[in-house]
Write a protein that holds these residues in place. Structure first.
Motif, PDB file in Angstrom:
ATOM      1  N   ALA A  93      50.075  35.451 -27.071  1.00 14.77           N
ATOM      2  CA  ALA A  93      48.807  36.114 -27.576  1.00 14.77           C
ATOM      3  C   ALA A  93      48.958  36.964 -28.834  1.00 14.77           C
ATOM      4  CB  ALA A  93      48.208  36.894 -26.319  1.00 14.77           C
ATOM      5  N   LYS A  94      48.085  36.923 -29.653  1.00 16.01           N
ATOM      6  CA  LYS A  94      48.299  37.623 -30.763  1.00 16.01           C
ATOM      7  C   LYS A  94      47.923  39.241 -30.475  1.00 16.01           C
ATOM      8  CE  LYS A  94      49.421  35.424 -34.342  1.00 16.01           C
ATOM      9  NZ  LYS A  94      50.351  34.554 -33.457  1.00 16.01           N
ATOM     10  N   SER A  95      46.981  39.347 -29.595  1.00 22.54           N
ATOM     11  CA  SER A  95      46.689  40.741 -29.264  1.00 22.54           C
ATOM     12  C   SER A  95      46.750  40.815 -27.805  1.00 22.54           C
ATOM     13  CB  SER A  95      44.924  41.156 -29.656  1.00 22.54           C
ATOM     14  OG  SER A  95      44.228  40.733 -28.711  1.00 22.54           O
ATOM     15  N   ILE A  96      47.620  41.922 -27.375  1.00 27.38           N
ATOM     16  CA  ILE A  96      47.891  42.174 -26.047  1.00 27.38           C
ATOM     17  C   ILE A  96      47.213  43.480 -25.658  1.00 27.38           C
ATOM     18  CG2 ILE A  96      50.086  40.912 -26.275  1.00 27.38           C
ATOM     19  CD1 ILE A  96      51.721  43.414 -25.990  1.00 27.38           C
ATOM     20  N   SER A  97      47.225  43.602 -24.231  1.00 28.35           N
ATOM     21  CA  SER A  97      46.327  44.532 -23.793  1.00 28.35           C
ATOM     22  C   SER A  97      46.997  45.901 -23.584  1.00 28.35           C
ATOM     23  CB  SER A  97      45.711  44.385 -22.322  1.00 28.35           C
ATOM     24  OG  SER A  97      46.885  44.158 -21.473  1.00 28.35           O
ATOM     25  N   THR A  98      48.381  46.064 -23.732  1.00 24.78           N
ATOM     26  CA  THR A  98      48.939  47.305 -23.768  1.00 24.78           C
ATOM     27  C   THR A  98      50.348  47.298 -24.780  1.00 24.78           C
ATOM     28  OG1 THR A  98      49.946  46.785 -21.418  1.00 24.78           O
ATOM     29  CG2 THR A  98      48.277  48.515 -21.536  1.00 24.78           C
ATOM     30  N   PRO A  99      50.017  47.158 -25.894  1.00 18.79           N
ATOM     31  CA  PRO A  99      51.136  47.165 -26.694  1.00 18.79           C
ATOM     32  C   PRO A  99      51.888  48.735 -26.696  1.00 18.79           C
ATOM     33  CG  PRO A  99      49.296  47.414 -28.235  1.00 18.79           C
ATOM     34  CD  PRO A  99      48.749  47.258 -26.650  1.00 18.79           C
TER      35      PRO A  99
ATOM     36  N   TYR B  64      65.405  62.367 -25.190  1.00 17.13           N
ATOM     37  CA  TYR B  64      64.440  62.059 -25.265  1.00 17.13           C
ATOM     38  C   TYR B  64      64.148  60.947 -26.262  1.00 17.13           C
ATOM     39  CZ  TYR B  64      63.236  67.001 -24.183  1.00 17.13           C
ATOM     40  OH  TYR B  64      63.219  68.142 -23.412  1.00 17.13           O
ATOM     41  N   ASN B  65      62.833  60.138 -25.712  1.00 17.50           N
ATOM     42  CA  ASN B  65      62.479  58.963 -26.596  1.00 17.50           C
ATOM     43  C   ASN B  65      60.831  59.052 -26.748  1.00 17.50           C
ATOM     44  OD1 ASN B  65      62.138  57.813 -24.278  1.00 17.50           O
ATOM     45  ND2 ASN B  65      62.777  55.971 -24.711  1.00 17.50           N
ATOM     46  N   LEU B  66      60.462  58.251 -27.895  1.00 14.41           N
ATOM     47  CA  LEU B  66      59.195  58.055 -28.060  1.00 14.41           C
ATOM     48  C   LEU B  66      58.576  56.808 -27.557  1.00 14.41           C
ATOM     49  CD1 LEU B  66      58.137  59.433 -31.420  1.00 14.41           C
ATOM     50  CD2 LEU B  66      57.554  60.415 -29.337  1.00 14.41           C
ATOM     51  N   LEU B  67      57.449  56.962 -26.690  1.00 15.56           N
ATOM     52  CA  LEU B  67      56.721  55.910 -26.425  1.00 15.56           C
ATOM     53  C   LEU B  67      55.282  55.505 -27.311  1.00 15.56           C
ATOM     54  CD1 LEU B  67      57.340  55.947 -22.540  1.00 15.56           C
ATOM     55  CD2 LEU B  67      58.537  54.649 -23.868  1.00 15.56           C
ATOM     56  N   VAL B  68      55.269  54.815 -27.779  1.00 18.79           N
ATOM     57  CA  VAL B  68      54.095  54.775 -28.938  1.00 18.79           C
ATOM     58  C   VAL B  68      53.187  53.343 -28.399  1.00 18.79           C
ATOM     59  CG1 VAL B  68      53.491  54.376 -31.286  1.00 18.79           C
ATOM     60  CG2 VAL B  68      55.685  55.477 -30.682  1.00 18.79           C
ATOM     61  N   GLU B  69      51.920  53.913 -28.304  1.00 21.13           N
ATOM     62  CA  GLU B  69      51.006  52.898 -27.788  1.00 21.13           C
ATOM     63  C   GLU B  69      50.276  52.292 -29.235  1.00 21.13           C
ATOM     64  OE1 GLU B  69      48.908  54.295 -23.719  1.00 21.13           O
ATOM     65  OE2 GLU B  69      47.585  54.081 -25.288  1.00 21.13           O
ATOM     66  N   GLY B  70      50.181  51.269 -29.291  1.00 21.14           N
ATOM     67  CA  GLY B  70      49.664  50.210 -30.243  1.00 21.14           C
ATOM     68  C   GLY B  70      50.516  49.440 -30.803  1.00 21.14           C
ATOM     69  N   TYR B  71      50.101  48.965 -32.072  1.00 17.49           N
ATOM     70  CA  TYR B  71      50.790  48.092 -32.849  1.00 17.49           C
ATOM     71  C   TYR B  71      51.449  48.912 -34.219  1.00 17.49           C
ATOM     72  CZ  TYR B  71      47.693  45.086 -30.463  1.00 17.49           C
ATOM     73  OH  TYR B  71      47.019  44.154 -29.829  1.00 17.49           O
ATOM     74  N   GLY B  72      52.202  48.207 -34.890  1.00 16.49           N
ATOM     75  CA  GLY B  72      52.760  48.567 -36.224  1.00 16.49           C
ATOM     76  C   GLY B  72      54.416  48.989 -35.955  1.00 16.49           C
TER      77      GLY B  72
ATOM     78  N   HIS C 131      55.600  43.658 -27.776  1.00 18.04           N
ATOM     79  CA  HIS C 131      54.516  42.716 -28.263  1.00 18.04           C
ATOM     80  C   HIS C 131      55.527  41.564 -29.013  1.00 18.04           C
ATOM     81  CE1 HIS C 131      51.136  40.691 -29.830  1.00 18.04           C
ATOM     82  NE2 HIS C 131      50.838  41.793 -30.602  1.00 18.04           N
ATOM     83  N   VAL C 132      55.194  40.410 -28.365  1.00 18.86           N
ATOM     84  CA  VAL C 132      56.204  39.203 -28.917  1.00 18.86           C
ATOM     85  C   VAL C 132      55.810  38.871 -30.447  1.00 18.86           C
ATOM     86  CG1 VAL C 132      56.838  36.899 -28.499  1.00 18.86           C
ATOM     87  CG2 VAL C 132      56.682  38.481 -26.849  1.00 18.86           C
ATOM     88  N   ALA C 133      54.548  38.920 -30.538  1.00 20.09           N
ATOM     89  CA  ALA C 133      54.118  38.119 -31.945  1.00 20.09           C
ATOM     90  C   ALA C 133      54.621  39.278 -32.991  1.00 20.09           C
ATOM     91  CB  ALA C 133      52.639  38.001 -32.109  1.00 20.09           C
TER      92      ALA C 133
ATOM     93  N   GLU D 172      64.530  35.226 -33.751  1.00 15.23           N
ATOM     94  CA  GLU D 172      65.717  35.255 -32.593  1.00 15.23           C
ATOM     95  C   GLU D 172      65.264  36.614 -31.608  1.00 15.23           C
ATOM     96  OE1 GLU D 172      68.312  33.678 -31.256  1.00 15.23           O
ATOM     97  OE2 GLU D 172      67.958  32.081 -32.572  1.00 15.23           O
ATOM     98  N   ALA D 173      64.880  37.671 -32.309  1.00 18.53           N
ATOM     99  CA  ALA D 173      64.468  38.690 -31.787  1.00 18.53           C
ATOM    100  C   ALA D 173      63.247  38.643 -30.635  1.00 18.53           C
ATOM    101  CB  ALA D 173      63.865  39.800 -32.643  1.00 18.53           C
ATOM    102  N   ALA D 174      62.417  37.805 -31.322  1.00 23.13           N
ATOM    103  CA  ALA D 174      61.026  37.461 -30.472  1.00 23.13           C
ATOM    104  C   ALA D 174      61.619  36.677 -29.286  1.00 23.13           C
ATOM    105  CB  ALA D 174      60.237  36.194 -31.168  1.00 23.13           C
ATOM    106  N   ARG D 175      62.541  35.688 -29.458  1.00 21.91           N
ATOM    107  CA  ARG D 175      63.190  34.978 -28.393  1.00 21.91           C
ATOM    108  C   ARG D 175      63.705  35.790 -27.296  1.00 21.91           C
ATOM    109  NH1 ARG D 175      68.341  33.767 -26.698  1.00 21.91           N
ATOM    110  NH2 ARG D 175      68.553  31.984 -25.364  1.00 21.91           N
TER     111      ARG D 175
END
Lengths: 150, 1360
Positions: free
Chosen positions: B1022-1028, B1166-1174, B1193-1195, B1204-1207
């Motif tokens: 899917a191009k847009s996913i519910s929780t990227p 610490y790390n960052l969890l970013v909600e959204g695309y980009g 988000h695979v796409a 390869e990264a997508a795989r």
């Protein structure tokens, strides 16, 4: 003392069922060896042989039951044997020999699920080899202080 | 050109005899010309009557003409003189007076019209491009996919041409105009006309609207007829097979009567008949056609001709596609859908020799047996060929006939087949000859296939041996419930009898229960002890089970041991001789040596000395310590007894053990122990009651306290949460723990309680179930939250307004024993209903997902060269799962050998210790390293008598030999349908995934979609996913301050958030004053925001402001003036409304970022969890370690980091979903799926779009989705299907080239070569390649020769 006894000592019962009585018919004894300071953990059938804290026990581990060490189990039935000298006897197999630290080792014996664990210096326990069939023999030496029945 | 093809009659009378031995090589699709149709047809249908009236016989030349096939059982076909069951029917034809459009080809006609000049019929491609396009279209290397894209390009090129480069006339777009079911094509000729005035000196522009030119079918046909053959090829149609003019139908083929049978209806006043939709429609077409002929020849009015023509068009359209106002079952409807021809009849077929009935349990049956009712056994038969050895036995069966049980139903001799129901059986038996075939009843030991729907994985169909019983139900050992997912509450199962010895042999090798003990999903055993078997074993092996000699011996006989039992020495000799339950249990495996240790479910601490006796020690087949429970003998455990037996002693040993266990357990519980449950088991004692009340009281007090802090606004906020969310999250934890605590404490209070025994040993139920029965039901949840308001400001009217307390939000303090209050009951039903709805929805979703996965992966198989290829021989993986190992053989965590367990066994002396010099040296490095490490560990002990501790070095060569052997045995076998298995392994667990969302990585405020919806998302690509969510690692992960700075930079900041906007209406100017709140900006760590950066951001935004509109104030560092380009009042208002949303800083596509603190061993990271695309923007942001940053988000991964990264993202994400539900799937299945999704170089979803890009086969695609679209498309482009895949082969009834069908006999007895190369083009291509020696591909049926060949192959492969 015949040569088929591979370990022998007198023990003081320090705790009975340290984690609470988990089984109806089985008690776990934690004992301390008086002579060799071997720690003994042993499960016994409490229905037929009851032990209280601070009783003094004589415990022996033997290769077989005959007095001279020559006969097998089947042959001693009905004859005088080591059984006569002890109150409680179990048969089992030594299945594990583990290094703890320094020269301390642990020997595990299972008598059909009733476990015995001896923990002490390897000099005293070296006689017990893994996969040996052994007999664990226990006799009461002294009743616990304060208990009326001796 | 078009005459080169010879179309013979599709159903030809001679096919039955001469057609023997014909083989279907490929299926071609194309368009029939009217001449060809006439040739194919037996009769021209032109009579609108169906029957001749007085006689009620089918009318001649009607659409039920007798020459179209036998109409009923009484008559014969007039064409072939055969009876109904022999004659497949013949075609007729209707000659249409005027051509009409074909409903299926209309879209393509439209496309072609756009590509051809409507004046000169030439393709509108520029002469310069034409050559190269045509060359590429003709190239033999071009496959359907490439041609499709090429064609698309041609169409695009043609669409933009407005002047024909050849004749110079105007061309515009062609549109479909449909008006009340009447379809017309209109050519907007002058839409883009840039030429001069026309011949009459008028500018066509003025006439634009009226210049629309209707193209009627006759025009279109003529236009297409004039198209040159080259142009046809350019437009991807073959001049020989599919000339475009045939897209417009002028004759209509009438299907045989056998596919549209009439049903005679008996009505009192004279008979009638019910006709099929197709017949009715054909009758109408004939009628309208006649009317049209009348109008045309006898000179009807133009309007009348046109109306009749339009009506004919509509009728023909409906005949083909019955959709519309009054839907009928037209040709398309017959093919489409689940029950359509493709899915209902071609891909799935009805079978004979099958039975179905209710199932029952029977612990006395072996795990590979099925108790079969005598009725079933004497109805289903096996065709046994009579030979010299069995003739006497078979003769007796024939004598017994169908009614006496071991009998036979039919005898087939060379000349005929006769039933034994009637006639003289004695005579038949006497005449029985060697070579005859007798269809005999099923006998004990016959192999049958046993199945329970839904057949989610290959273990849903297994081969059992028949055991005929006097019962009316099928029965089997309960150990086999798990693979079928069966219980006995009324379930029914199916049985199929393989009809050839070949089929039997395959079933016996591949499908028998013993060969399928372990699931291919991850190699865990699925066939294992369940329920009572576990309970009985647990009770028998508890520490305080003691038996007298008599008891011991009585129980020992239950183990079904054929050898004499040796009674061991009693565990207790004095004061009384007693044997323990463990000694009894040891007899179970007395015939095999095995050793292992494991921690059982009730293990607490102290290894062997576990106070609960939860540490199981098996040594040399003796149970030395620990009680037996689910982990030892139950399913899903790779450390247990059953698994050890299966792996080390073979499936037969495991089966034997389970049989003994089942027999023992049933008798032990039935005759000796007695095990039951009743109300007393769930009645709380006083102690439990007080305990529960205490827990409830403290829980509710704490909750009230929390609510009070919330109401006072003193509640500390959780990261990324508002106050209410923080409260809910706190309360969820608090209230959840109440029930958990109750359950935990309860278990220790319950003794000799049936429910607690079952929960402890894992046979049924859990601590939670018990606590729900005895103590309290706990918090009810809907949608993962407490019960929401369903009334005015509260859940139910029973509670005060805005109540937040536990009771008011669905906390149930009562138990099933104590009974629920009205509100509690209501809340409980709410939770229950969600569960029911969820299950119902999920089954449909997972079913569809399974179907799609299977279609995408069905034809992947492991080839002899170790690659995984699809049926078109395209390589999907070079080595299956990167190591070529079989997931069902993995002993430990995706690795083939559980080395700890093996070492334990070797040291315990389970194997004879053979020292071989080379074993260790030649072993894989992983094995050698392990041995070295273990020996070093042992040597560390500073002991004199080191020999008492088992040595590693001494056993090293035995270990290495066995381990190496295990590795080589776990290689996947060539031919294995790895794709189909993988698809099942991924889709089968789908039904187990219940909850929808989870908290992400422990961050309370971040929910990720999981479960089936997430799986669907990934698989669909899917191009847009519910929780990227982008997981970003920081350059400086230790510092919270810098982490906050980075977070602030990434998060989107809008102008409205940091500035106040004022409208200023000054006498000389109007503008908006933006006052940046400097203090706020500083607090938010947004140091980079200045008025300059804000100005730049505003200029960048979509507001289209120019530099002079945004002014900095040199006096005020934090103020900006924004002058509206449109100084009106409305201009100001629009600007003011738009300005607050201008993103002044951060990544615009990011919704928010949450700082995540990982604290393990005081090492705070610490790390960052970013909600959204980009992803790209986040990776590039300052302070982010781009190398360690990824997203779910695979796409996006594909577009940012590549294929390869997508795989790897695909397989990681699926793995993450599965692990959240505790489902283990072997990595190899996931990597195969991700390879299938990526092997074309782009991420293809497992959807209709993706799959049609993966495979070319028309039949396969037609059997998936959009059946008719694919078929029409294939006809238009005259495609061929070479029948190589699974779907195609099933449809055509050809053996599938996978598994045991993967190889062919190359050498037959007289040395002729078979034609194997056709099926394996890649092997042909690779001929002469050293890695595939020809000897390896040659299978010889002679056994000795096969062995020689194998040796030769081994030699050849090792030398290369």
């Amino acid at each position: 003392m015949s040569n088929n006894i591979i370990f022998h000592d007198e023990f003081m019962v320090e705790k009975v069922n340290p984690d609470g009585k988990k089984f109806e018919k089985v008690s776990r004894l934690i004992c301390k060896g008086i002579l060799y300071e071997v720690e003994l953990l042993v499960d016994i059938n409490s229905e037929i042989f009851e032990i209280k804290v601070e009783e003094k026990l004589g415990v022996a581990i033997a290769r077989n039951l005959s007095l001279d060490g020559s006969e097998t189990y089947e042959q001693v039935v009905g004859k005088p044997s080591l059984l006569d000298q002890y109150d409680y006897a179990m048969h089992g197999v030594a299945y594990k020999y583990k290094h703890v630290e320094g020269s301390t080792v642990e020997v595990h014996v299972s008598h059909g699920g009733l476990l015995a664990r001896l923990k002490g210096d390897e000099r005293h326990l070296a006689g017990i080899k893994v996969d040996d069939e052994v007999y664990t023999l226990i006799r009461r030496i002294e009743a616990a202080p304060g208990s009326s029945s001796a | 050109m078009s005459t080169t093809r010879r179309v013979s009659k599709l159903v030809d009378g001679s096919a039955g005899s001469e057609g023997f031995g014909k083989k279907i090589k490929e299926v071609g699709f194309g368009l029939l010309s009217p001449e060809e149709m006439s040739r194919v047809a037996e009769v021209e249908c032109c009579n609108r009557e169906l029957y001749q009236m007085p006689s009620r016989n089918p009318a001649r030349y009607g659409c039920l003409d007798m020459r179209l096939g036998a109409a009923n059982k009484a008559t014969t076909c007039e064409t072939c003189r055969k009876r109904m069951d022999q004659c497949a029917g013949h075609f007729g034809v209707v000659q249409l007076v005027l051509p009409v459009f074909h409903a299926g080809y209309l879209k393509h006609v439209l496309t072609l019209l756009q590509c051809l000049c409507k004046t000169c019929s030439r393709a509108l491609v520029k002469p310069t491009e034409r050559e190269s396009l045509l060359r590429r279209m003709r190239s033999p290397a071009a496959d359907a996919l490439r041609k499709a894209s090429l064609f698309k390009r041609v169409v695009e090129r043609c669409k933009v041409v407005s002047t024909c480069p050849y004749c110079g006339s105007a061309n515009g777009p062609v549109k479909k105009i449909s008006n009340q079911g009447v379809v017309k094509l209109a050519h907007d000729k002058f839409k883009a006309w840039k030429g001069g005035l026309d011949d009459d000196g008028e500018c066509p522009h003025h006439e634009k609207l009226r210049a629309m030119q209707y193209l009627n079918p006759l025009d279109v046909r003529r236009l297409f007829e004039r198209a040159s053959d080259d142009d046809c090829e350019l437009l991807w149609s073959s001049p020989a097979q599919s000339r475009p003019e045939h897209l417009v139908v002028s004759s209509l083929l009438v299907p045989p009567t056998s596919i549209r049978p009439s049903v005679a209806v008996d009505t009192p006043g004279g008979g009638g008949s019910n006709e099929d939709d197709l017949t009715v429609k054909l009758q109408e077409i004939i009628d309208v056609n006649a009317a049209l002929r009348q109008a045309v020849t006898k000179g009807g009015s133009t309007k009348m001709v046109l109306d009749t023509w339009a009506f004919l068009q509509m009728q023909v359209g409906q005949f083909i596609n019955g959709e519309g106002k009054k839907p009928i079952r037209g040709l398309c409807q017959r093919l489409k859908g689940k029950t359509g021809r493709f899915r209902g009849n071609l891909s799935g077929k009805r079978v004979d020799f099958s039975g179905r009935t209710v199932i029952s349990p029977d612990p006395n049956l072996s795990i590979d047996e099925v108790g079969t009712p005598r009725h079933v056994a004497s109805t289903m038969t096996f065709p046994e060929r009579v030979n010299a050895l069995n003739i006497d036995k078979v003769r007796q069966l024939v004598l017994n006939g169908p009614k006496i049980y071991p009998g036979a139903n039919y005898v087939e001799t060379a000349s005929m087949k006769r039933s034994l129901q009637y006639g003289d059986r004695r005579k038949v038996a006497k005449e029985l000859k060697i070579g005859d075939i007798v269809e005999r009843h099923l006998l004990n030991g016959d192999l049958v296939l046993f199945n329970r729907q839904p057949s989610l994985h290959k273990l849903s169909i297994m081969a059992h041996r028949v055991r005929v019983k006097e019962a009316r139900t099928f029965s089997f050992n309960e150990c086999v419930c798990a693979p079928y997912n069966a219980d006995f509450d009324g379930d029914e199962m199916n049985m199929h009898v393989p009809q050839t010895h070949e089929a039997r042999a395959e079933a016996d090798e591949l499908m028998r229960v013993a060969a399928n003990v372990c699931t291919p999903r991850n190699g865990e055993p699925l066939v294992a002890a369940t329920q009572d078997f576990i309970t009985a074993s647990f009770l028998m092996t508890t520490k305080d089970t003691f038996y007298h000699r008599e008891q011991y011996c009585a129980l020992a006989t239950y183990f079904d041991s054929r050898d004499s039992i040796k009674v061991p020495k009693p565990a207790i000799l004095k004061p009384r001789r007693l044997w323990t339950g463990k000694q009894l249990f040891s007899l179970l495996v007395s015939t095999e040596t095995l050793s292992f240790e494991l921690k059982e479910r009730n293990y607490s601490s102290g290894l062997d000395a576990c106070p609960n006796d939860g540490y199981v020690v098996f040594r040399r087949s003796m149970l030395l310590a620990g009680n037996i429970a689910k982990k030892t003998i139950g399913d899903g455990s790779k450390r247990g007894l059953i698994y050890s037996l299966f792996r080390d002693h073979g499936p037969a040993a495991a089966a034997r053990c389970m049989n003994r266990l089942a027999r023992m357990a049933a008798r032990y519980l039935g005759y000796h122990y007695g095990f039951s449950i009743g109300i007393s088991d769930v009645a709380p004692t006083r102690a439990v009651q007080t305990l529960k009340e205490g827990l409830l009281k403290s829980g509710s007090e704490e909750a009230e306290a929390l609510i009070a802090t919330f109401r006072d606004d003193r509640l500390p906020l959780k990261p990324g949460c508002d106050a209410l969310q923080s409260l809910e999250s706190e309360l969820a934890g608090l209230l959840g723990s109440v029930r958990e605590k109750a359950g935990k404490n309860l278990m220790s209070h319950l003794r000799a309680n049936a429910a607690s025994v079952m929960a402890t040993c894992g046979s049924k139920g859990s601590a939670i179930n018990i606590s729900q029965m005895i103590a309290c039901l706990g918090q009810q949840a809907v949608d993962g939250k407490r019960i929401a308001n369903g009334f005015v400001k509260r859940t139910l009217p029973h509670f005060p307004v805005d109540a937040l307390g536990p009771q008011a939000r669905g906390f149930v303090g009562n138990s099933f024993y104590s009974g629920l209050t009205a509100t509690e009951f209501f809340f409980h039903t709410m939770g229950g209903r969600e569960g029911l709805v969820d299950t119902a929805v999920k089954t449909a979703q997972t079913g569809y997902m399974a179907r799609r996965l299977m279609k995408a992966l069905e034809d992947l198989s492991l080839h002899y060269d170790g690659t995984v290829r699809n049926s078109e021989s395209a390589i999907v993986q070079l080595v299956y799962g990167d190591d070529g190992l079989d997931p069902s053989c993995m002993e430990a965590n995706d690795r083939p050998v559980d080395m700890d367990r093996l070492l334990y066994r070797v040291q315990a002396g389970d194997y004879p210790n053979q020292r071989t010099a080379t074993a260790t040296a030649t072993a894989p490095e992983e094995i050698r390293d392990y041995l070295k490490k273990k020996e070093e560990e042992r040597r560390k002990a500073p002991l004199e008598h080191l020999d008492n501790i088992p040595s590693v070095a001494e056993h090293a060569s035995t270990f290495a030999r066995i381990a190496t052997d295990k590795v080589s045995r776990s290689r996947v076998q060539p031919g294995e349908a790895v794709g189909a298995i993988g698809a099942q392994c991924i889709s089968e667990p789908g039904t187990q995934m219940t909850l929808k969302t989870f908290h992400f990585a422990g961050v309370a405020s971040m929910n990720v979609t999981l479960g089936v919806p997430r799986l669907t998302e990934i698989i669909n690509a899917a191009k847009s996913i519910s929780t990227p969510i982008i997981t970003a690692t920081l350059d400086n992960p230790k510092s919270e301050v810098s982490a906050r700075l980075v977070k602030a930079r990434i998060e989107r900041t809008t102008l409205g958030e940091i500035a106040t906007l004022h409208q200023v209406y000054a006498p000389d100017s109007v503008y908006i004053l933006a006052q940046i709140d400097a203090r706020l900006v500083a607090e938010l760590h947004l140091v980079q925001i200045t008025s300059r950066s804000v100005r730049a951001a505003i200029l960048r935004s979509k507001l289209k402001l120019r530099a002079e509109h945004v002014l900095l104030n040199p006096d005020h560092a934090h103020a900006l003036r924004i002058v509206p380009p449109d100084p009106s009042f409305f201009g100001m208002q629009t600007l003011k409304a738009a300005l607050p949303d201008v993103v002044v800083d951060g990544v615009p596509s990011v919704n928010r970022a949450v700082l995540n603190k990982n604290d393990d061993n005081n090492n705070v990271v610490y790390n960052l969890l970013v909600e959204g695309y980009g992803l790209e923007d986040v990776m590039a942001a300052d302070g982010i370690n781009g190398r360690e940053t990824t997203t779910n988000h695979v796409a996006e991964v594909e577009s940012t980091l590549g294929i390869e990264a997508a795989r790897s993202t695909i397989s990681n994400e699926i793995s993450y979903i599965m692990s959240a539900y505790g489902i283990g799937i072997d990595q190899r299945h996931l990597s195969l799926l991700s390879d299938v999704m990526t092997f074309k170089g782009m991420v293809l979803g497992i959807t209709r779009f993706g799959i049609s890009k993966m495979r070319e086969s028309v039949l396969m695609l037609a059997s998936f989705e959009r059946t008719t679209d694919h078929l029409f498309d294939a006809a238009v482009h005259s495609r061929t299907d070479s029948i190589v895949g699974v779907s195609e082969c099933i449809i055509m009834g050809i053996p599938i080239p996978l598994g045991s069908g993967a190889f062919k006999l190359l050498n037959d007895d007289d040395g002729k070569r078979g034609d194997d190369d056709k099926k394996h083009p890649h092997q042909k291509r690779n001929n002469g390649h050293p890695t595939i020696p020809t000897t390896r591909r040659r299978l010889i049926m002679n056994h000795d020769a096969a062995a020689d060949a194998a040796k030769a192959a081994a030699a050849a492969s090792s030398s290369s």
